[in-house]
Design a protein around this motif. Structure first.
Motif, PDB file in Angstrom:
ATOM      1  N   GLY A  69       0.802  -1.218   0.000  1.00 17.27           N
ATOM      2  CA  GLY A  69       0.000   0.000   0.000  1.00 17.27           C
ATOM      3  C   GLY A  69       0.831   1.262   0.000  1.00 17.27           C
ATOM      4  O   GLY A  69       2.064   1.225   0.080  1.00 17.27           O
ATOM      5  N   GLU A  70       0.130   2.379  -0.089  1.00 16.76           N
ATOM      6  CA  GLU A  70       0.790   3.678  -0.153  1.00 16.76           C
ATOM      7  C   GLU A  70       1.675   3.937   1.070  1.00 16.76           C
ATOM      8  O   GLU A  70       2.747   4.523   0.966  1.00 16.76           O
ATOM      9  N   PHE A  71       1.210   3.481   2.248  1.00 18.67           N
ATOM     10  CA  PHE A  71       1.958   3.757   3.481  1.00 18.67           C
ATOM     11  C   PHE A  71       3.061   2.733   3.747  1.00 18.67           C
ATOM     12  O   PHE A  71       3.791   2.840   4.726  1.00 18.67           O
ATOM     13  N   GLU A 112      22.977   1.812   5.812  1.00 18.45           N
ATOM     14  CA  GLU A 112      22.749   2.737   4.700  1.00 18.45           C
ATOM     15  C   GLU A 112      22.417   4.144   5.218  1.00 18.45           C
ATOM     16  O   GLU A 112      22.875   5.145   4.687  1.00 18.45           O
ATOM     17  N   ARG A 113      21.623   4.207   6.289  1.00 19.96           N
ATOM     18  CA  ARG A 113      21.253   5.526   6.835  1.00 19.96           C
ATOM     19  C   ARG A 113      22.499   6.268   7.318  1.00 19.96           C
ATOM     20  O   ARG A 113      22.678   7.453   7.038  1.00 19.96           O
ATOM     21  N   LEU A 114      23.374   5.556   8.016  1.00 14.79           N
ATOM     22  CA  LEU A 114      24.576   6.209   8.534  1.00 14.79           C
ATOM     23  C   LEU A 114      25.528   6.559   7.389  1.00 14.79           C
ATOM     24  O   LEU A 114      26.166   7.610   7.401  1.00 14.79           O
ATOM     25  N   GLY A 134      11.107   9.276  10.292  1.00 15.91           N
ATOM     26  CA  GLY A 134      12.167  10.289  10.401  1.00 15.91           C
ATOM     27  C   GLY A 134      13.561   9.737  10.607  1.00 15.91           C
ATOM     28  O   GLY A 134      14.486  10.492  10.918  1.00 15.91           O
ATOM     29  N   SER A 135      13.737   8.426  10.390  1.00 19.39           N
ATOM     30  CA  SER A 135      15.032   7.827  10.747  1.00 19.39           C
ATOM     31  C   SER A 135      16.221   8.426   9.982  1.00 19.39           C
ATOM     32  O   SER A 135      17.203   8.844  10.601  1.00 19.39           O
ATOM     33  N   TYR A 136      16.165   8.461   8.643  1.00 23.18           N
ATOM     34  CA  TYR A 136      17.283   9.063   7.894  1.00 23.18           C
ATOM     35  C   TYR A 136      17.504  10.512   8.339  1.00 23.18           C
ATOM     36  O   TYR A 136      18.620  10.949   8.577  1.00 23.18           O
ATOM     37  N   ILE A 152       9.491  14.625   4.537  1.00 25.51           N
ATOM     38  CA  ILE A 152       8.085  14.537   4.103  1.00 25.51           C
ATOM     39  C   ILE A 152       7.561  13.106   4.231  1.00 25.51           C
ATOM     40  O   ILE A 152       8.267  12.154   3.865  1.00 25.51           O
ATOM     41  N   ASP A 153       6.347  12.937   4.722  1.00 21.12           N
ATOM     42  CA  ASP A 153       5.677  11.634   4.593  1.00 21.12           C
ATOM     43  C   ASP A 153       4.170  11.842   4.472  1.00 21.12           C
ATOM     44  O   ASP A 153       3.592  12.740   5.079  1.00 21.12           O
ATOM     45  N   ILE A 154       3.561  10.949   3.692  1.00 23.84           N
ATOM     46  CA  ILE A 154       2.130  11.048   3.409  1.00 23.84           C
ATOM     47  C   ILE A 154       1.279  10.325   4.465  1.00 23.84           C
ATOM     48  O   ILE A 154       0.090  10.596   4.603  1.00 23.84           O
ATOM     49  N   GLY A 180       2.352  15.147   3.911  1.00 22.22           N
ATOM     50  CA  GLY A 180       1.727  15.348   2.609  1.00 22.22           C
ATOM     51  C   GLY A 180       2.363  14.502   1.535  1.00 22.22           C
ATOM     52  O   GLY A 180       3.281  13.711   1.800  1.00 22.22           O
ATOM     53  N   ASP A 181       1.850  14.657   0.328  1.00 19.91           N
ATOM     54  CA  ASP A 181       2.390  13.965  -0.833  1.00 19.91           C
ATOM     55  C   ASP A 181       3.646  14.719  -1.300  1.00 19.91           C
ATOM     56  O   ASP A 181       3.594  15.943  -1.492  1.00 19.91           O
ATOM     57  N   ALA A 182       4.724  14.004  -1.482  1.00 21.24           N
ATOM     58  CA  ALA A 182       6.013  14.650  -1.788  1.00 21.24           C
ATOM     59  C   ALA A 182       5.915  15.547  -3.026  1.00 21.24           C
ATOM     60  O   ALA A 182       6.499  16.633  -3.057  1.00 21.24           O
ATOM     61  N   ARG A 183       5.173  15.101  -4.043  1.00 22.41           N
ATOM     62  CA  ARG A 183       5.073  15.909  -5.270  1.00 22.41           C
ATOM     63  C   ARG A 183       4.413  17.249  -4.960  1.00 22.41           C
ATOM     64  O   ARG A 183       4.907  18.310  -5.355  1.00 22.41           O
TER      65      ARG A 183
END
Ligand code: SAM
Length: 281
Positions: A69-71, A112-114, A134-136, A152-154, A180-183
């Motif tokens: 799904g979207e989330f 990868e985040r670090l 918000g991890s990264y 950003i997150d939807i 919100g939607d990133a676009r």
């Protein structure tokens, strides 16, 4: 870890059943397993055994659907311990509160985040298009001198946890959570602002590459482009895609780095390209 669990279950499961016990993730004090169909009648027994071998685990969840799904969430059922899906997890010196049923989170991206955080230069403006809890963004704030990280997150639950995590880690002066939607968010307020753009959602990277380009400053910058790559040419199709799409929008793309993050399916990998972009002419 899976080996300890198999040893614990030696007298309760058949050899064929034992072979089906696979690696599991531990996030804070919650473990997530993915039990195949034949093990489901023994799920409570397996959950209990896992808590015995991992003393810090208070809840064991069985993942009963793929991430979808979207989330990008998954269905989870409690098979042992306390009846909850929320926990606090520590990574790279940061604490994250997360509800594993309501928002995406994977401890497998820690390296990868670090890695990305360490590439960020002092004063950079970073935009994270798919930020989750918000991890990264928070790890970048803690491990770099970025000026601002727009995050950003939807998913409203991911956004709420992101706000909480920004507070817990005391990075509210530099990390800005946006729901919100990133676009739409980029169109409205972030076009032309970023030195660096993160796209940690391989399923949408190609659809949103134009958005990432729009987010960069007119002088260019770096995009971390997450995608899937298949053997034998793991990075080839993604590289061709970013070069062509960048050129269509007046940018020259240089591949600064290419990495396999983890195996995704047989001969298929979750990958990242670090793409340097400069305006042509
Ligand atoms: N970066 C996160 C981390 O390291 O934990 C993981 C992000 S998760 C794979 C992808 C996130 O993108 C999900 O939280 C989902 O809600 C979000 N998402 C999906 N579509 C989106 C969109 N159009 N705009 C903004 N966020 C979106």
């Amino acid at each position: 870890m899976a080996e300890d669990l198999r040893a614990r279950l030696k007298n309760c499961l058949s050899n064929d059943e034992l072979k089906l016990i696979r690696a599991f993730d531990v996030i804070g004090d919650i473990a997530i397993v993915k039990l195949p169909e034949p093990l489901l009648p023994k799920k409570h027994l397996i959950g209990k055994a896992l808590m015995e071998v991992q003393k810090n685990v208070k809840t064991v969840l069985n993942q009963v659907s793929p991430v979808k799904g979207e989330f990008r969430t998954r269905e989870l059922e409690v098979i042992a311990g306390e009846n909850r899906t929320e926990t606090t997890y520590r990574e790279s010196g940061c604490d994250f509160k997360v509800d594993l049923a309501k928002a995406y989170f994977s401890p497998r991206l820690a390296t990868e985040r670090l890695r990305v955080a360490r590439l960020v230069k002092p004063g950079e403006v970073v935009v994270n298009l798919f930020a989750g809890v918000g991890s990264y963004s928070i790890i970048i704030a803690k491990h770099s001198q970025a000026a601002r990280i727009y995050s950003i997150d939807i998913n409203p639950h991911a956004f709420e946890y992101m706000q909480t995590n920004i507070r817990i880690n005391k990075v509210g002066d530099r990390v800005v959570a946006i729901h919100g939607d990133a676009r739409e968010v980029v169109e409205k307020e972030l076009a032309g602002r970023a030195d660096r753009v993160l796209m940690p959602l391989p399923e949408l990277s190609r659809d949103f590459f134009d958005v990432a380009l729009k987010t960069l400053k007119p002088t260019g910058g770096v995009i971390h482009f997450y995608d899937y790559g298949e053997e034998p040419d793991i990075f080839g199709p993604s590289t061709a895609f970013v070069r062509i799409k960048a050129a269509e929008r007046g940018f020259e793309a240089t591949i600064l780095g290419a990495r396999r993050i983890r195996s995704y399916a047989t001969r298929c990998y979750h990958i990242v390209l670090d793409v340097g972009l400069k305006p042509v002419g």
